[in-house]
Design a protein around this motif. Structure first.
Motif, PDB file in Angstrom:
ATOM      1  N   LEU A  67       0.977  -1.117   0.045  1.00  9.27           N
ATOM      2  CA  LEU A  67      -0.177   0.950  -0.260  1.00  9.27           C
ATOM      3  C   LEU A  67       0.864   1.199  -0.125  1.00  9.27           C
ATOM      4  CD1 LEU A  67      -2.344   1.319   0.310  1.00  9.27           C
ATOM      5  CD2 LEU A  67      -2.414   1.395   2.698  1.00  9.27           C
ATOM      6  N   LEU A  68       1.910   1.405   1.013  1.00  9.80           N
ATOM      7  CA  LEU A  68       2.782   2.225   0.751  1.00  9.80           C
ATOM      8  C   LEU A  68       3.530   2.664  -0.134  1.00  9.80           C
ATOM      9  CD1 LEU A  68       4.209   4.307   2.469  1.00  9.80           C
ATOM     10  CD2 LEU A  68       6.053   2.631   2.621  1.00  9.80           C
ATOM     11  N   LYS A  69       4.055   1.402  -1.243  1.00  7.93           N
ATOM     12  CA  LYS A  69       4.690   1.880  -2.340  1.00  7.93           C
ATOM     13  C   LYS A  69       3.161   2.236  -3.118  1.00  7.93           C
ATOM     14  CE  LYS A  69       6.474  -1.182  -6.214  1.00  7.93           C
ATOM     15  NZ  LYS A  69       6.880  -2.455  -6.303  1.00  7.93           N
ATOM     16  N   LEU A  70       2.681   2.268  -3.196  1.00  4.71           N
ATOM     17  CA  LEU A  70       1.224   2.915  -4.589  1.00  4.71           C
ATOM     18  C   LEU A  70       1.094   4.058  -3.931  1.00  4.71           C
ATOM     19  CD1 LEU A  70      -1.795  -0.516  -4.246  1.00  4.71           C
ATOM     20  CD2 LEU A  70       0.047   0.016  -6.079  1.00  4.71           C
ATOM     21  N   ILE A  71       0.993   4.671  -3.183  1.00  4.37           N
ATOM     22  CA  ILE A  71       1.044   6.414  -2.531  1.00  4.37           C
ATOM     23  C   ILE A  71       2.063   6.792  -3.276  1.00  4.37           C
ATOM     24  CG2 ILE A  71       0.802   7.326  -0.236  1.00  4.37           C
ATOM     25  CD1 ILE A  71      -0.661   5.383   1.154  1.00  4.37           C
ATOM     26  N   GLN A  72       3.564   5.786  -2.405  1.00  3.62           N
ATOM     27  CA  GLN A  72       4.458   6.673  -2.891  1.00  3.62           C
ATOM     28  C   GLN A  72       4.237   6.683  -4.862  1.00  3.62           C
ATOM     29  OE1 GLN A  72       8.059   8.331  -2.544  1.00  3.62           O
ATOM     30  NE2 GLN A  72       6.517   9.100  -3.573  1.00  3.62           N
ATOM     31  N   LEU A  73       4.187   5.254  -5.040  1.00  7.96           N
ATOM     32  CA  LEU A  73       4.028   5.857  -7.451  1.00  7.96           C
ATOM     33  C   LEU A  73       2.754   6.572  -7.531  1.00  7.96           C
ATOM     34  CD1 LEU A  73       4.425   2.060  -7.529  1.00  7.96           C
ATOM     35  CD2 LEU A  73       6.169   3.883  -8.072  1.00  7.96           C
ATOM     36  N   ARG A  74       1.874   6.686  -7.061  1.00  6.55           N
ATOM     37  CA  ARG A  74       0.958   8.087  -7.191  1.00  6.55           C
ATOM     38  C   ARG A  74       1.132   9.462  -7.158  1.00  6.55           C
ATOM     39  NH1 ARG A  74      -3.855   7.508  -3.495  1.00  6.55           N
ATOM     40  NH2 ARG A  74      -2.367   8.807  -2.341  1.00  6.55           N
ATOM     41  N   ASP A  75       2.032   9.621  -6.418  1.00  6.10           N
ATOM     42  CA  ASP A  75       2.402  10.700  -6.936  1.00  6.10           C
ATOM     43  C   ASP A  75       4.187  10.441  -6.182  1.00  6.10           C
ATOM     44  OD1 ASP A  75       3.696  13.323  -6.365  1.00  6.10           O
ATOM     45  OD2 ASP A  75       1.826  13.826  -5.130  1.00  6.10           O
ATOM     46  N   THR A  98      11.387   4.563   8.725  1.00 14.41           N
ATOM     47  CA  THR A  98      10.699   3.654   8.141  1.00 14.41           C
ATOM     48  C   THR A  98      10.655   3.492   7.731  1.00 14.41           C
ATOM     49  OG1 THR A  98      10.240   3.121  10.642  1.00 14.41           O
ATOM     50  CG2 THR A  98       9.252   2.108   9.500  1.00 14.41           C
ATOM     51  N   VAL A  99       9.464   5.007   6.841  1.00 16.16           N
ATOM     52  CA  VAL A  99       8.947   4.580   5.494  1.00 16.16           C
ATOM     53  C   VAL A  99      10.019   4.530   4.410  1.00 16.16           C
ATOM     54  CG1 VAL A  99       7.842   6.058   3.893  1.00 16.16           C
ATOM     55  CG2 VAL A  99       7.210   5.877   6.170  1.00 16.16           C
ATOM     56  N   SER A 100      10.900   5.581   4.428  1.00 15.68           N
ATOM     57  CA  SER A 100      11.962   6.066   3.638  1.00 15.68           C
ATOM     58  C   SER A 100      12.984   4.166   3.551  1.00 15.68           C
ATOM     59  CB  SER A 100      13.085   6.654   4.223  1.00 15.68           C
ATOM     60  OG  SER A 100      12.806   7.659   3.802  1.00 15.68           O
ATOM     61  N   GLN A 101      12.931   3.255   4.671  1.00 25.01           N
ATOM     62  CA  GLN A 101      14.239   2.221   4.462  1.00 25.01           C
ATOM     63  C   GLN A 101      12.636   1.016   4.172  1.00 25.01           C
ATOM     64  OE1 GLN A 101      14.035   1.712   8.880  1.00 25.01           O
ATOM     65  NE2 GLN A 101      16.249   2.144   8.564  1.00 25.01           N
ATOM     66  N   ARG A 102      11.339   1.357   4.078  1.00 25.63           N
ATOM     67  CA  ARG A 102      10.572  -0.304   3.126  1.00 25.63           C
ATOM     68  C   ARG A 102      10.742   0.390   2.013  1.00 25.63           C
ATOM     69  NH1 ARG A 102      10.602  -1.450   7.905  1.00 25.63           N
ATOM     70  NH2 ARG A 102       8.412  -2.242   8.848  1.00 25.63           N
ATOM     71  N   GLU A 105      13.703  -1.262   0.257  1.00 21.35           N
ATOM     72  CA  GLU A 105      13.608  -2.121   0.089  1.00 21.35           C
ATOM     73  C   GLU A 105      12.675  -2.312  -1.345  1.00 21.35           C
ATOM     74  OE1 GLU A 105      11.098  -3.549   3.557  1.00 21.35           O
ATOM     75  OE2 GLU A 105      12.997  -3.500   4.196  1.00 21.35           O
ATOM     76  N   ASP A 106      11.460  -1.798  -1.559  1.00 24.76           N
ATOM     77  CA  ASP A 106      11.079  -2.106  -2.940  1.00 24.76           C
ATOM     78  C   ASP A 106      11.779  -1.214  -4.041  1.00 24.76           C
ATOM     79  OD1 ASP A 106       9.144  -3.776  -2.502  1.00 24.76           O
ATOM     80  OD2 ASP A 106       7.854  -2.072  -1.369  1.00 24.76           O
ATOM     81  N   GLY A 107      13.561  -1.447  -4.260  1.00 26.49           N
ATOM     82  CA  GLY A 107      13.932  -0.465  -4.682  1.00 26.49           C
ATOM     83  C   GLY A 107      13.714   1.265  -5.502  1.00 26.49           C
ATOM     84  N   LEU A 108      12.793   2.454  -4.528  1.00 21.76           N
ATOM     85  CA  LEU A 108      12.636   3.318  -4.763  1.00 21.76           C
ATOM     86  C   LEU A 108      13.216   4.264  -3.606  1.00 21.76           C
ATOM     87  CD1 LEU A 108       8.613   2.880  -4.835  1.00 21.76           C
ATOM     88  CD2 LEU A 108      10.008   3.547  -6.515  1.00 21.76           C
ATOM     89  N   GLY A 109      14.854   3.914  -4.113  1.00 20.57           N
ATOM     90  CA  GLY A 109      15.138   5.543  -2.739  1.00 20.57           C
ATOM     91  C   GLY A 109      14.989   6.828  -3.827  1.00 20.57           C
ATOM     92  N   SER A 110      15.571   7.422  -3.388  1.00 18.83           N
ATOM     93  CA  SER A 110      15.028   9.027  -3.311  1.00 18.83           C
ATOM     94  C   SER A 110      16.835   9.707  -3.861  1.00 18.83           C
ATOM     95  CB  SER A 110      15.126   9.956  -2.026  1.00 18.83           C
ATOM     96  OG  SER A 110      15.268  11.587  -2.364  1.00 18.83           O
TER      97      SER A 110
END
Length: 293
Positions: A67-75, A98-102, A105-110
């Motif tokens: 769910l967190l990944k989907l929220i990030q990919l939305r924006d 913790t959000v950044s770490q999660r 883990e999914d390859g979504l670095g800043s």
């Protein structure tokens, strides 16, 4: 689920008697997932004691992570702080770290967002048509093209960031700062090049903007000699973008009278398609002032 030592001992005893995990689960002594985990742990460690995970327990489930990944990919521009607040609405109380770490883990670095021209629907359509028109060109075709462009150069300071190495306490040392002024002096230049080499470079007078009169003067005094030097009597194609002064009737007429064919039509807002942009990368005005072109 936490299981007592006696329950784990019964599960392992049944496992040793060749009962499958499914058979053991049928007795409802423990959930199937727990039974499989106990059996797996026994095979790996030889013990009925399930090792506890080191560190603090994970605050989110795999479903909540998705769910967190989907929220990030939305924006993509949403910050970790805002994401942690939105995640909290889904039942996860976690810090921005913790959000950044999660997400990592999914390859979504800043990363710093790449910059590119804003393209309208017409720009996109024109770019596609241009690429389709010339997609089958060979190297022999492209060596017949002479490309051109205008660019601005600052005489003082740099337009981007400057990286330096300094020791602690040297932030404002003279050798470590980049001086700035409110209104840096800027000059405009016109240049061209082809596979045969660079052509003439024209530096416009200070405070002078390119217009059709100046452009025609540059084409006559700089482009024609460059074409003659590089191509002689052989046919070539001239590239320029869609600036208003480039499309002026007087310019179109002049190019036609000089038998200069144009590469195009050139799509608007397409600096990235012009290889001359690589020549403008090092915008050093000292090089320009020392140039004999």
């Amino acid at each position: 689920m936490v299981t007592c030592k006696e329950t784990r001992a019964v599960i392992i005893a049944l496992h040793k008697k060749c009962f499958t995990g499914k058979d053991i689960a049928a007795s409802k002594i423990a959930p199937k997932s727990t039974i499989y985990r106990i059996i797996k742990n026994f095979k790996e460690s030889g013990s009925i004691v399930v090792n506890k995970a080191s560190g603090s327990p994970r605050k989110s489930s795999k479903r909540q992570d998705r769910l967190l990944k989907l929220i990030q990919l939305r924006d993509r521009g949403t910050t970790s702080t805002v994401l942690s607040q939105e995640w909290q609405q889904a039942g996860v109380s976690a810090s921005a770290r913790t959000v950044s770490q999660r997400l990592l883990e999914d390859g979504l670095g800043s990363r710093r967002a790449a910059k590119k021209p804003l393209l309208s629907r017409k720009n996109i359509k024109d770019r596609l048509l241009f690429c389709k028109r010339y997609r089958d060109w060979t190297t022999e075709d492209w060596v017949k093209v002479i490309v051109s462009d205008e660019s601005a150069f600052r005489f003082f300071g740099a337009s981007g960031k400057k990286l330096i190495r300094r020791r602690q306490g040297e932030r404002y040392h003279q050798s470590c700062v980049m001086p700035t002024v409110k209104h840096p002096e800027t000059i405009h230049v016109w240049g061209c090049f082809s596979a045969k080499g660079v052509g003439s470079l024209t530096i416009l007078p200070k405070n002078t903007a390119m217009n059709k009169e100046w452009y025609q003067h540059i084409l006559r005094e700089q482009l024609l000699p460059t074409i003659q030097e590089q191509f002689g009597d052989k046919q070539c194609l001239f590239q320029h973008d869609g600036e208003p002064c480039h499309k002026a009737k007087v310019i179109t007429k002049w190019l036609r009278e000089e038998n200069i064919d144009i590469l195009g039509p050139w799509p608007g807002n397409s600096l990235d398609l012009n290889p001359i942009e690589n020549l403008w990368t090092n915008k050093n005005p000292q090089i320009l002032t020392n140039s004999n072109h």
